[in-house]
Design a protein around this motif. Structure first.
Motif, PDB file in Angstrom:
ATOM      1  N   ILE A 115     -51.023 -66.828 -64.514  1.00  0.00           N
ATOM      2  CA  ILE A 115     -50.578 -68.112 -63.979  1.00  0.00           C
ATOM      3  C   ILE A 115     -49.124 -68.000 -63.541  1.00  0.00           C
ATOM      4  CG2 ILE A 115     -49.759 -69.047 -66.194  1.00  0.00           C
ATOM      5  CD1 ILE A 115     -51.079 -71.717 -65.362  1.00  0.00           C
ATOM      6  N   GLY A 116     -48.739 -68.825 -62.579  1.00  0.00           N
ATOM      7  CA  GLY A 116     -47.354 -68.853 -62.140  1.00  0.00           C
ATOM      8  C   GLY A 116     -46.901 -67.567 -61.483  1.00  0.00           C
ATOM      9  N   GLN A 117     -45.745 -67.057 -61.898  1.00  0.00           N
ATOM     10  CA  GLN A 117     -45.171 -65.858 -61.294  1.00  0.00           C
ATOM     11  C   GLN A 117     -46.082 -64.651 -61.476  1.00  0.00           C
ATOM     12  OE1 GLN A 117     -42.379 -65.859 -59.407  1.00  0.00           O
ATOM     13  NE2 GLN A 117     -42.778 -63.719 -58.932  1.00  0.00           N
ATOM     14  N   ASP A 118     -46.749 -64.558 -62.628  1.00  0.00           N
ATOM     15  CA  ASP A 118     -47.659 -63.436 -62.866  1.00  0.00           C
ATOM     16  C   ASP A 118     -48.805 -63.439 -61.860  1.00  0.00           C
ATOM     17  OD1 ASP A 118     -46.144 -62.589 -65.005  1.00  0.00           O
ATOM     18  OD2 ASP A 118     -47.344 -63.651 -66.501  1.00  0.00           O
ATOM     19  N   ALA A 119     -49.326 -64.626 -61.552  1.00  0.00           N
ATOM     20  CA  ALA A 119     -50.402 -64.736 -60.567  1.00  0.00           C
ATOM     21  C   ALA A 119     -49.872 -64.461 -59.157  1.00  0.00           C
ATOM     22  CB  ALA A 119     -51.041 -66.120 -60.633  1.00  0.00           C
ATOM     23  N   TYR A 120     -48.647 -64.911 -58.890  1.00  0.00           N
ATOM     24  CA  TYR A 120     -48.053 -64.687 -57.570  1.00  0.00           C
ATOM     25  C   TYR A 120     -47.899 -63.199 -57.279  1.00  0.00           C
ATOM     26  CZ  TYR A 120     -44.705 -64.943 -53.706  1.00  0.00           C
ATOM     27  OH  TYR A 120     -44.081 -64.788 -52.502  1.00  0.00           O
ATOM     28  N   GLU A 121     -47.570 -62.421 -58.303  1.00  0.00           N
ATOM     29  CA  GLU A 121     -47.416 -60.978 -58.125  1.00  0.00           C
ATOM     30  C   GLU A 121     -48.734 -60.313 -57.744  1.00  0.00           C
ATOM     31  OE1 GLU A 121     -44.616 -59.444 -58.063  1.00  0.00           O
ATOM     32  OE2 GLU A 121     -43.383 -61.129 -58.750  1.00  0.00           O
ATOM     33  N   MET A 122     -49.849 -61.001 -57.968  1.00  0.00           N
ATOM     34  CA  MET A 122     -51.164 -60.443 -57.676  1.00  0.00           C
ATOM     35  C   MET A 122     -51.646 -60.757 -56.264  1.00  0.00           C
ATOM     36  SD  MET A 122     -52.920 -61.528 -61.328  1.00  0.00           S
ATOM     37  CE  MET A 122     -54.464 -60.649 -61.107  1.00  0.00           C
ATOM     38  N   VAL A 123     -50.914 -61.599 -55.531  1.00  0.00           N
ATOM     39  CA  VAL A 123     -51.344 -62.006 -54.188  1.00  0.00           C
ATOM     40  C   VAL A 123     -51.516 -60.792 -53.287  1.00  0.00           C
ATOM     41  CG1 VAL A 123     -50.671 -63.238 -52.094  1.00  0.00           C
ATOM     42  CG2 VAL A 123     -50.311 -64.283 -54.330  1.00  0.00           C
ATOM     43  N   GLY A 124     -52.691 -60.668 -52.684  1.00  0.00           N
ATOM     44  CA  GLY A 124     -52.981 -59.565 -51.778  1.00  0.00           C
ATOM     45  C   GLY A 124     -53.270 -58.250 -52.465  1.00  0.00           C
TER      46      GLY A 124
ATOM     47  N   THR B 105     -55.498 -58.041 -55.429  1.00  0.00           N
ATOM     48  CA  THR B 105     -56.558 -58.212 -56.429  1.00  0.00           C
ATOM     49  C   THR B 105     -57.839 -57.514 -55.997  1.00  0.00           C
ATOM     50  OG1 THR B 105     -57.274 -60.275 -55.394  1.00  0.00           O
ATOM     51  CG2 THR B 105     -55.637 -60.444 -57.137  1.00  0.00           C
ATOM     52  N   ASN B 106     -58.774 -57.405 -56.950  1.00  0.00           N
ATOM     53  CA  ASN B 106     -60.099 -56.882 -56.628  1.00  0.00           C
ATOM     54  C   ASN B 106     -61.100 -58.040 -56.597  1.00  0.00           C
ATOM     55  OD1 ASN B 106     -61.030 -57.383 -59.402  1.00  0.00           O
ATOM     56  ND2 ASN B 106     -59.728 -55.637 -59.966  1.00  0.00           N
ATOM     57  N   ASP B 107     -62.369 -57.708 -56.391  1.00  0.00           N
ATOM     58  CA  ASP B 107     -63.384 -58.751 -56.225  1.00  0.00           C
ATOM     59  C   ASP B 107     -63.645 -59.545 -57.498  1.00  0.00           C
ATOM     60  OD1 ASP B 107     -63.685 -58.056 -53.618  1.00  0.00           O
ATOM     61  OD2 ASP B 107     -65.428 -56.757 -53.939  1.00  0.00           O
ATOM     62  N   ASN B 108     -63.178 -59.045 -58.632  1.00  0.00           N
ATOM     63  CA  ASN B 108     -63.417 -59.731 -59.897  1.00  0.00           C
ATOM     64  C   ASN B 108     -62.328 -60.753 -60.236  1.00  0.00           C
ATOM     65  OD1 ASN B 108     -65.827 -58.329 -60.492  1.00  0.00           O
ATOM     66  ND2 ASN B 108     -64.644 -56.567 -61.247  1.00  0.00           N
ATOM     67  N   VAL B 109     -61.335 -60.852 -59.369  1.00  0.00           N
ATOM     68  CA  VAL B 109     -60.225 -61.787 -59.604  1.00  0.00           C
ATOM     69  C   VAL B 109     -60.190 -62.818 -58.480  1.00  0.00           C
ATOM     70  CG1 VAL B 109     -57.732 -62.050 -59.861  1.00  0.00           C
ATOM     71  CG2 VAL B 109     -58.878 -60.046 -60.825  1.00  0.00           C
ATOM     72  N   ARG B 110     -60.102 -64.075 -58.872  1.00  0.00           N
ATOM     73  CA  ARG B 110     -60.049 -65.175 -57.901  1.00  0.00           C
ATOM     74  C   ARG B 110     -58.732 -65.913 -58.069  1.00  0.00           C
ATOM     75  NH1 ARG B 110     -62.534 -70.513 -58.819  1.00  0.00           N
ATOM     76  NH2 ARG B 110     -63.232 -69.526 -60.737  1.00  0.00           N
ATOM     77  N   LEU B 111     -57.974 -65.992 -56.987  1.00  0.00           N
ATOM     78  CA  LEU B 111     -56.698 -66.708 -57.007  1.00  0.00           C
ATOM     79  C   LEU B 111     -56.903 -68.135 -56.510  1.00  0.00           C
ATOM     80  CD1 LEU B 111     -54.226 -64.025 -55.627  1.00  0.00           C
ATOM     81  CD2 LEU B 111     -54.318 -64.917 -57.949  1.00  0.00           C
TER      82      LEU B 111
END
Length: 350
Positions: free
Chosen positions: A48-57, A59-65
């Motif tokens: 969530i938050g900054q940690d999720a933002y670092e994942m933008v672009g 991720t793999n198919d098992n992660v949904r933003l």
């Protein structure tokens, strides 16, 4: 007065790009990107938050933003509830919700149904009184404008999802408009330009970095270029290109022309006496979009009005809700709001 009601005061700036939360006596307790990452297989919140933002672009198919709030409106109610619970769980402040007075800041164009959805989230968390106010009004307060005076002020709040423009006088909004042209739309236009001009595909984070690094609305000394990396849309291989300041400026000017058109529409519908005030008081710029280089000179050149950028444009809304606490408590004391029942009462401005 505050002790009489013994209710915590909480305010939330529910932005498309960032969520900010303020608790009376605690200050700003949360300031993070409005992003959440879920495991698709288990539907479990994993970042969530900054940690999720670092994942933008990345991720793999098992992660949904998910962005639970789009253009200041709840697009995913369950995710929004998860977000608020996480904010206060993490800070060990869930007890602050019980019987609290909550102010939610939202864009001007939000409908009554959308306001009800926002209020329901806070109610489900245990809030007693929930007041939804327009972001642009809170921005004016946060920028140091004395909105209680019977004097017109023009506020332009350029956020992540929307740009809100309003004339404010005598403590409330006289006229306001909202347009879905703001920070994210600027990024999208840069992304489209790079793809069309250079045949490479870049992500939204790269587009945002271009905007922040060399974006401007008026030519400035020592302009520079920036190297960016993406995927060649023809070969599929990684590719590097150089983008210069003039290119980015032309992209931004196209988007900002829609904002200036809306300012003109607002001014055309402004009562004459308030128009005179605005000639003297000028325009106040708030929101992350106010950080675009030379934005004040851009608006001044067009409208010939004194133009001021708020001291802390990114935090204007949440700072405004802090200043609004005294006004809310005074209204509770006067009976305008009924804080003894778990109901939401419309403000007298209606």
């Amino acid at each position: 007065m505050y002790k009489q009601f013994n209710r915590p005061f909480i305010s939330l700036d529910l932005g498309t790009s960032n969520i900010l939360a303020y608790v009376s006596g605690q200050g700003i307790v949360y300031n993070q990107p409005s992003l959440m990452a879920y495991d698709v297989r288990t539907n479990k919140l994993i970042a969530i938050g900054q940690d999720a933002y670092e994942m933008v672009g990345k991720t793999n198919d098992n992660v949904r933003l998910i962005t639970p709030l789009i253009d200041g409106v709840i697009a995913d109610l369950d995710a929004a509830q998860d977000l608020l619970k996480h904010i206060f769980d993490r800070l060990k402040m869930m007890n602050f919700w019980k019987n609290s007075i909550v102010v939610l800041a939202c864009p001007s164009g939000v409908t009554e149904l959308e306001r009800d959805a926002l209020k329901m989230v806070a109610k489900d968390m245990g809030a007693s009184l929930v007041v939804v106010e327009e972001e642009v009004k809170m921005s004016a307060l946060g920028a140091g404008v004395n909105i209680e005076m019977p004097m017109g002020h023009l506020i332009v709040d350029i956020g992540g999802g929307t740009t809100d423009i309003a004339i404010i006088s005598a403590g409330d909004i006289v006229i306001s408009r909202s347009i879905k042209v703001a920070g994210n739309a600027f990024n999208e236009e840069i992304l489209k330009y790079v793809r069309a001009e250079y045949n490479i595909s870049i992500g939204s984070k790269t587009a945002e970095n271009i905007k922040k690094s060399i974006g401007s609305l008026v030519k400035y000394p020592n302009e520079r270029s920036i190297q960016i990396y993406g995927r060649d849309i023809i070969s599929g291989l990684p590719k590097e290109v150089t983008v210069n300041s003039e290119e980015v400026r032309n992209i931004l000017l196209g988007s900002f022309s829609k904002i200036t058109d809306l300012v003109i529409e607002i001014m055309e519908n402004t009562p004459p006496e308030l128009a005179g005030d605005i000639m003297k008081n000028g325009m106040v710029l708030c929101g992350g979009g106010a950080l675009v280089r030379n934005i004040d000179k851009y608006f001044f050149d067009i409208f010939q009005l004194p133009t001021k950028i708020a001291a802390d444009p990114l935090n204007c809304v949440i700072e405004g809700t802090k200043a609004y606490e005294k006004i809310i408590l005074k209204r509770v004391e006067s009976g305008e709001y009924d804080a003894s029942q778990e109901t939401y009462l419309q403000t007298l401005k209606k």
